[in-house]
Motif scaffolding. Structure first.
Motif, PDB file in Angstrom:
ATOM      1  N   ASN A  49      15.135  16.407  37.683  1.00  0.00           N
ATOM      2  CA  ASN A  49      15.147  18.137  37.376  1.00  0.00           C
ATOM      3  C   ASN A  49      14.035  18.341  36.210  1.00  0.00           C
TER       4      ASN A  49
ATOM      5  N   GLU B 279      16.246  24.436  32.380  1.00  0.00           N
ATOM      6  CA  GLU B 279      16.149  22.961  33.856  1.00  0.00           C
ATOM      7  C   GLU B 279      15.911  23.716  34.836  1.00  0.00           C
TER       8      GLU B 279
ATOM      9  N   THR C 126      12.106  20.004  32.525  1.00  0.00           N
ATOM     10  CA  THR C 126      13.039  20.548  31.179  1.00  0.00           C
ATOM     11  C   THR C 126      11.293  21.141  31.181  1.00  0.00           C
TER      12      THR C 126
END
Length: 408
Positions: free
Chosen positions: A276, A291, A278
């Motif tokens: 993921n 995200e 950010t």
């Protein structure tokens, strides 16, 4: 009074207009070009290299010129400019003239034979932009680089001619007239960029230059120091941004940020099975985070790159140079800043590949040593060939005089 040559390149890109001003002190021992002015302005008046809103394009050019003028202290009235779009074609052409009995070839004969090479059947809506002589043949002797001073009866030239749609040329001329700028030449971006990033050794051995712009990808193939093929592909780095915006269901500005800061081209740069990512957006108290999964980003980028490089390979296959250029590929333009793009190109094209930006200049070089300035710098170098020598007053006052003559 100093004898100085000033030259200006104006790269009218789909996304950004870039202006580079260079000068050369004709009396200096080191006859090196110094970058003295740079200007850039977002362009909202073009699509895929072609003008769709003359007023917006003219406004972008004018603002970029103004910035470059203020930095350089040089009034810009003439420049060499780029012309882009998939309407641009290249073709080989031959010209033949009779010289007479054992006549010595002079400049007039060379001009005549090169003019004869332009006598070809073309649609009425096409216009010749440039004719580049590749070699000459005098009677039975061929492969001649410069026939000046040689003696013979029949002179031939093998040339490469670049043509464009006349309405597109007229649109560009109209925009230039709106900003009171005269064009010395209109040059295809790949040929201009090649002047900046290709060495004679690469041109001689065989190389493909890939100029990855925002909305188009220009390619130019050289062999034995001659141009043998050009093409303008209607895809560029903005297509990757658009794909990311659609695939990630996010805004275009966020997609652009992801492309520049996080996207990668080569599998060796990727993050395994994905993680993921950010991304912070906004500013001050309005900052928030989003995200995205890196595996999805990689998949989107790879799909678009695969399309672009398939198109490049198709062009190389047409001229029987697929994976057969010893000099490999040189990538430049804003799209070449994508992380790992050289490694990706090496695999996709089955040849060596490098990313090269402008280098080897004096002056305000910090602003032009990135791949997106290759075309503008190349246009400036081409302009230097035909720019007149000027007598400039030295000192601050002499340099600033021109600023009050034209731009507001």
């Amino acid at each position: 009074m100093n004898e100085t040559k000033y030259a200006v390149g104006v790269d009218i890109g789909t996304e950004t207009v870039r202006v580079v001003v260079g000068n050369k002190d004709m009396g200096a021992v080191e006859n090196k070009v110094t970058i003295v002015g740079v200007g850039a302005q977002k362009n909202g008046g073009m699509r895929k290299g072609m003008i769709i809103d003359p007023n917006k394009t003219a406004e972008a050019i004018d603002k970029a010129l103004e910035t470059a003028e203020r930095m350089s202290g040089h009034q810009i009235d003439h420049a060499t400019v780029s012309i882009n779009g998939s309407h641009i074609n290249g073709l080989a052409s031959k010209g033949i003239i009779a010289l007479g009995a054992n006549k010595t070839v002079d400049h007039e004969e060379i001009r005549r034979v090169e003019e004869a090479a332009t006598v070809v059947q073309m649609p009425a809506n096409r216009e010749i932009l440039d004719v580049t002589p590749r070699s000459y043949k005098l009677d039975s002797q061929d492969g001649i680089r410069d026939p000046l001073g040689m003696t013979g009866v029949r002179l031939e030239v093998d040339a490469y001619m670049i043509t464009a749609l006349a309405p597109n040329v007229k649109s560009l001329e109209k925009v230039l007239s709106m900003v009171e700028l005269s064009s010395r030449q209109m040059i295809v971006p790949s040929l201009a960029a090649s002047r900046t990033v290709l060495t004679d050794q690469l041109r001689d051995s065989g190389v493909v230059l890939i100029d990855m712009g925002a909305a188009t990808t220009n390619i130019a193939v050289f062999e034995e120091n001659d141009i043998i093929h050009i093409a303008v592909l209607p895809v560029g780095a903005n297509n990757i941004t658009n794909d990311l915006a659609i695939g990630l269901r996010t805004d275009l500005d966020i997609a652009e940020k992801i492309k520049i800061e996080y996207a990668v081209a080569s599998p060796s740069y990727r993050r395994g099975s994905g993680e993921n990512l950010t991304v912070k957006v906004g500013s001050g108290a309005d900052v928030h985070t989003l995200e995205f999964n890196t595996a999805i980003i990689d998949e989107i980028v790879e799909a678009r790159l695969e399309e672009i490089f398939e198109m490049i390979n198709h062009e190389l296959k047409k001229i029987k140079r697929l994976a057969k250029l010893p000099g490999g590929a040189v990538l430049t333009g804003g799209g070449a800043r994508l992380k790992g793009i050289a490694d990706y190109a090496r695999e996709a094209l089955s040849m060596n590949a490098h990313v090269i930006a402008p280098h080897g200049f004096n002056g305000v070089i910090d602003q032009i040593t990135t791949p997106e300035y290759s075309t503008a710098v190349g246009l400036m170098l081409i302009d230097m060939d035909s720019a007149p020598v000027e007598n400039k007053k030295s000192g601050l006052f002499g340099g600033l005089l021109s600023l009050f003559k034209k731009r507001k």
